[in-house]
Structure formats: structure tokens, C-alpha cells
Design an enzyme around this catalytic site. Structure first.
Site, PDB file in Angstrom:
ATOM      1  N   HIS A  70     -10.420  -4.673  -3.352  1.00 27.71           N
ATOM      2  CA  HIS A  70      -8.986  -5.256  -2.722  1.00 27.71           C
ATOM      3  C   HIS A  70      -9.167  -5.446  -1.523  1.00 27.71           C
ATOM      4  O   HIS A  70      -9.770  -5.082  -0.503  1.00 27.71           O
ATOM      5  CB  HIS A  70      -8.206  -3.858  -3.060  1.00 27.71           C
ATOM      6  CG  HIS A  70      -8.764  -2.537  -2.397  1.00 27.71           C
ATOM      7  ND1 HIS A  70      -9.760  -1.951  -3.084  1.00 27.71           N
ATOM      8  CD2 HIS A  70      -8.682  -2.031  -1.293  1.00 27.71           C
ATOM      9  CE1 HIS A  70     -10.239  -0.839  -2.319  1.00 27.71           C
ATOM     10  NE2 HIS A  70      -9.396  -1.013  -1.014  1.00 27.71           N
ATOM     11  N   LEU A  71      -8.249  -6.600  -1.332  1.00 35.68           N
ATOM     12  CA  LEU A  71      -8.242  -7.070   0.160  1.00 35.68           C
ATOM     13  C   LEU A  71      -7.060  -6.550   0.688  1.00 35.68           C
ATOM     14  O   LEU A  71      -6.167  -6.631   0.302  1.00 35.68           O
ATOM     15  CB  LEU A  71      -7.816  -8.612   0.111  1.00 35.68           C
ATOM     16  CG  LEU A  71      -8.031  -9.258   1.264  1.00 35.68           C
ATOM     17  CD1 LEU A  71      -9.411  -9.394   1.980  1.00 35.68           C
ATOM     18  CD2 LEU A  71      -7.697 -10.884   1.154  1.00 35.68           C
ATOM     19  N   HIS A  72      -7.175  -5.930   1.847  1.00 31.09           N
ATOM     20  CA  HIS A  72      -6.003  -5.255   2.828  1.00 31.09           C
ATOM     21  C   HIS A  72      -5.461  -6.513   3.420  1.00 31.09           C
ATOM     22  O   HIS A  72      -6.200  -7.295   3.831  1.00 31.09           O
ATOM     23  CB  HIS A  72      -6.486  -4.219   3.698  1.00 31.09           C
ATOM     24  CG  HIS A  72      -7.069  -2.773   3.040  1.00 31.09           C
ATOM     25  ND1 HIS A  72      -6.369  -1.810   2.968  1.00 31.09           N
ATOM     26  CD2 HIS A  72      -8.103  -2.941   2.795  1.00 31.09           C
ATOM     27  CE1 HIS A  72      -6.941  -1.082   2.358  1.00 31.09           C
ATOM     28  NE2 HIS A  72      -8.403  -1.389   2.113  1.00 31.09           N
ATOM     29  N   ASN A 118     -13.106  -2.966   2.515  1.00 25.17           N
ATOM     30  CA  ASN A 118     -14.065  -2.315   2.824  1.00 25.17           C
ATOM     31  C   ASN A 118     -14.959  -2.092   1.710  1.00 25.17           C
ATOM     32  O   ASN A 118     -14.752  -2.241   0.327  1.00 25.17           O
ATOM     33  CB  ASN A 118     -13.427  -0.850   2.698  1.00 25.17           C
ATOM     34  CG  ASN A 118     -12.445  -0.718   4.303  1.00 25.17           C
ATOM     35  OD1 ASN A 118     -12.939  -1.388   5.368  1.00 25.17           O
ATOM     36  ND2 ASN A 118     -11.470  -0.073   3.978  1.00 25.17           N
ATOM     37  N   ASP A 166       0.908  -1.212  -0.154  1.00 26.25           N
ATOM     38  CA  ASP A 166      -0.024  -0.002  -0.057  1.00 26.25           C
ATOM     39  C   ASP A 166       0.849   1.093   0.132  1.00 26.25           C
ATOM     40  O   ASP A 166       2.056   1.327   0.639  1.00 26.25           O
ATOM     41  CB  ASP A 166      -0.798  -0.257   1.137  1.00 26.25           C
ATOM     42  CG  ASP A 166      -2.052   0.734   0.925  1.00 26.25           C
ATOM     43  OD1 ASP A 166      -3.166   0.686   0.795  1.00 26.25           O
ATOM     44  OD2 ASP A 166      -1.743   2.325   1.111  1.00 26.25           O
ATOM     45  N   GLY A 197     -15.709   3.398   4.420  1.00 27.62           N
ATOM     46  CA  GLY A 197     -14.360   3.951   3.970  1.00 27.62           C
ATOM     47  C   GLY A 197     -13.793   3.364   2.730  1.00 27.62           C
ATOM     48  O   GLY A 197     -12.333   3.690   2.363  1.00 27.62           O
ATOM     49  N   GLN A 198     -14.343   2.839   1.983  1.00 24.93           N
ATOM     50  CA  GLN A 198     -13.883   2.460   0.577  1.00 24.93           C
ATOM     51  C   GLN A 198     -13.542   3.717   0.054  1.00 24.93           C
ATOM     52  O   GLN A 198     -14.243   4.624  -0.251  1.00 24.93           O
ATOM     53  CB  GLN A 198     -14.742   1.565  -0.126  1.00 24.93           C
ATOM     54  CG  GLN A 198     -14.112   1.020  -1.412  1.00 24.93           C
ATOM     55  CD  GLN A 198     -15.075   0.226  -2.164  1.00 24.93           C
ATOM     56  OE1 GLN A 198     -16.082  -0.313  -1.745  1.00 24.93           O
ATOM     57  NE2 GLN A 198     -14.463  -0.404  -3.399  1.00 24.93           N
ATOM     58  N   SER A 199     -12.019   3.861  -0.611  1.00 23.26           N
ATOM     59  CA  SER A 199     -11.838   4.989  -1.440  1.00 23.26           C
ATOM     60  C   SER A 199     -11.498   4.644  -2.593  1.00 23.26           C
ATOM     61  O   SER A 199     -11.474   5.608  -3.624  1.00 23.26           O
ATOM     62  CB  SER A 199     -10.450   5.878  -0.726  1.00 23.26           C
ATOM     63  OG  SER A 199      -9.608   4.879  -0.540  1.00 23.26           O
TER      64      SER A 199
HETATM   65  P1  5GP Z   1      -9.881   1.856   0.751  1.00 27.39           P
HETATM   66  O1  5GP Z   1      -9.779   2.868   1.503  1.00 27.39           O
HETATM   67  O2  5GP Z   1     -10.496   1.752  -0.628  1.00 27.39           O
HETATM   68  O3  5GP Z   1     -10.365   0.415   1.601  1.00 27.39           O
HETATM   69  O4  5GP Z   1      -8.247   1.378   0.304  1.00 27.39           O
HETATM   70  C1  5GP Z   1      -7.471   1.930  -0.660  1.00 27.39           C
HETATM   71  C2  5GP Z   1      -6.161   1.764  -0.468  1.00 27.39           C
HETATM   72  O5  5GP Z   1      -5.417   2.085  -1.751  1.00 27.39           O
HETATM   73  C3  5GP Z   1      -5.506   2.732   0.678  1.00 27.39           C
HETATM   74  O6  5GP Z   1      -4.880   2.301   1.641  1.00 27.39           O
HETATM   75  C4  5GP Z   1      -4.663   3.578  -0.176  1.00 27.39           C
HETATM   76  O7  5GP Z   1      -3.382   3.951   0.340  1.00 27.39           O
HETATM   77  C5  5GP Z   1      -4.226   2.579  -1.439  1.00 27.39           C
HETATM   78  N1  5GP Z   1      -3.881   3.220  -2.651  1.00 27.39           N
HETATM   79  C6  5GP Z   1      -4.562   4.274  -3.463  1.00 27.39           C
HETATM   80  N2  5GP Z   1      -3.752   4.632  -4.530  1.00 27.39           N
HETATM   81  C7  5GP Z   1      -2.804   3.694  -4.534  1.00 27.39           C
HETATM   82  C8  5GP Z   1      -1.702   3.679  -5.522  1.00 27.39           C
HETATM   83  O8  5GP Z   1      -1.637   4.363  -6.409  1.00 27.39           O
HETATM   84  N3  5GP Z   1      -0.732   2.988  -5.412  1.00 27.39           N
HETATM   85  C9  5GP Z   1      -0.866   1.834  -3.874  1.00 27.39           C
HETATM   86  N4  5GP Z   1      -0.023   0.993  -3.846  1.00 27.39           N
HETATM   87  N5  5GP Z   1      -1.719   2.043  -3.063  1.00 27.39           N
HETATM   88  C10 5GP Z   1      -2.789   2.955  -3.282  1.00 27.39           C
END
Ligand code: 5GP
Ligand code: ZN
Length: 114
Positions: free
Chosen positions: A100-102, A87, A30, A93-95
Site C-alpha cells: 500500500h502507498l500512504h 513501508n 486510513d 514499520g509495515q504492519s
Molecule cells: P503500514 O504500517 O503497514 O505501513 O500501514 C498500514 C496502515 O493501514 C496503517 O496506517 C493502518 O492505520 C491502516 N489500516 C489497518 N487496517 C485498516 C483497515 O481496516 N481500514 C483502513 N481504512 N485502514 C487500515
């Protein structure tokens, strides 16, 4: 050209720190880690949210989970334990709207999550 950042990564237009690549999924570190180890596992194919999945996605969803466990082993997290999170939607909090799986490790995680 797509405006989905994870589709751009899957297309090789951006090069994150890759951990694992298979026919169906990719795993990479990440960009903004919230734990000492923080990886993301994505399907190569665009699926916006978990709520958009259908029974035909069963295989790729299985691949995501299996890759999550493989990533944890690659990062030496299997003994101490780790947290996997997906998420779904703005309330969670999905952005990035490409599932994607964290995979989070290297510290203790509280429950329930914030
Ligand atoms: P979400 O908030 O949708 O569950 O998680 C999205 C994740 O993607 C966040 O932890 C954010 O830091 C990561 N992320 C967003 N853009 C990029 C990118 O361009 N490269 C990488 N490696 N991670 C990213
Ligand atoms: Zn996408």
C-alpha cells in the site's frame, strides 16, 4: 475468506471511506490517520511487500503511483505538497502485509523520516 485485511476490502467485505476505484487499484482513507489527510492506495491483487514484486508487476506499481497523485489532487494537496510512503518489512514499520502507498498531507513533514 482471507485473513488479509486489504484483500477483504478489495473483495468488498469491508467498506472503508473510498476515494478512488480503478480496475487495478483502490484508494481509501486510513483508519488511524497520522496526518490531517491520510489515504492508502492498494492493488486489488495481493502482493505482500515491495520486496515480493517482480518485473511483471511494473504496470500495477505504476498504477499505484499514478493513483497516489490522483488521490492527492482529489484531496486538494497538490499545491501545498504531500508525502508518499511505502513501508517494506518490519524494520520500516509495515504492519499490513499487502502493499500500500500512504498519501499524507495537510501538515509539514520532516526529513529524514523517523
Ligand atoms: P503500514 O504500517 O503497514 O505501513 O500501514 C498500514 C496502515 O493501514 C496503517 O496506517 C493502518 O492505520 C491502516 N489500516 C489497518 N487496517 C485498516 C483497515 O481496516 N481500514 C483502513 N481504512 N485502514 C487500515
Ligand atoms: Zn491481501
Amino acid at each position: 475468506m482471507t485473513d488479509c485485511v486489504f484483500c477483504r476490502i478489495a473483495a468488498g467485505e469491508m467498506e472503508p471511506q473510498m476515494i478512488l476505484e480503478t480496475e487495478s487499484v483502490l484508494a481509501f482513507h486510513d483508519l488511524n490517520p497520522v496526518a490531517p489527510q491520510h489515504a492508502l492506495v492498494i492493488p486489488r491483487r495481493h502482493i505482500a511487500t515491495l520486496d515480493d514484486t517482480v518485473p511483471e508487476d511494473r504496470e500495477v506499481l505504476g498504477d499505484l503511483m499514478l493513483a497516489g497523485a490522483e488521490v492527492a489532487r482529489k484531496l486538494d494537496l497538490e499545491n501545498e505538497g504531500y508525502r508518499t510512503v511505502m513501508n517494506c518489512g518490519h524494520g520500516a514499520g509495515q504492519s499490513v502485509y499487502h502493499i500500500h502507498l500512504h498519501v499524507l498531507g495537510g501538515r509539514n513533514f520532516s526529513w529524514p523520516p523517523g
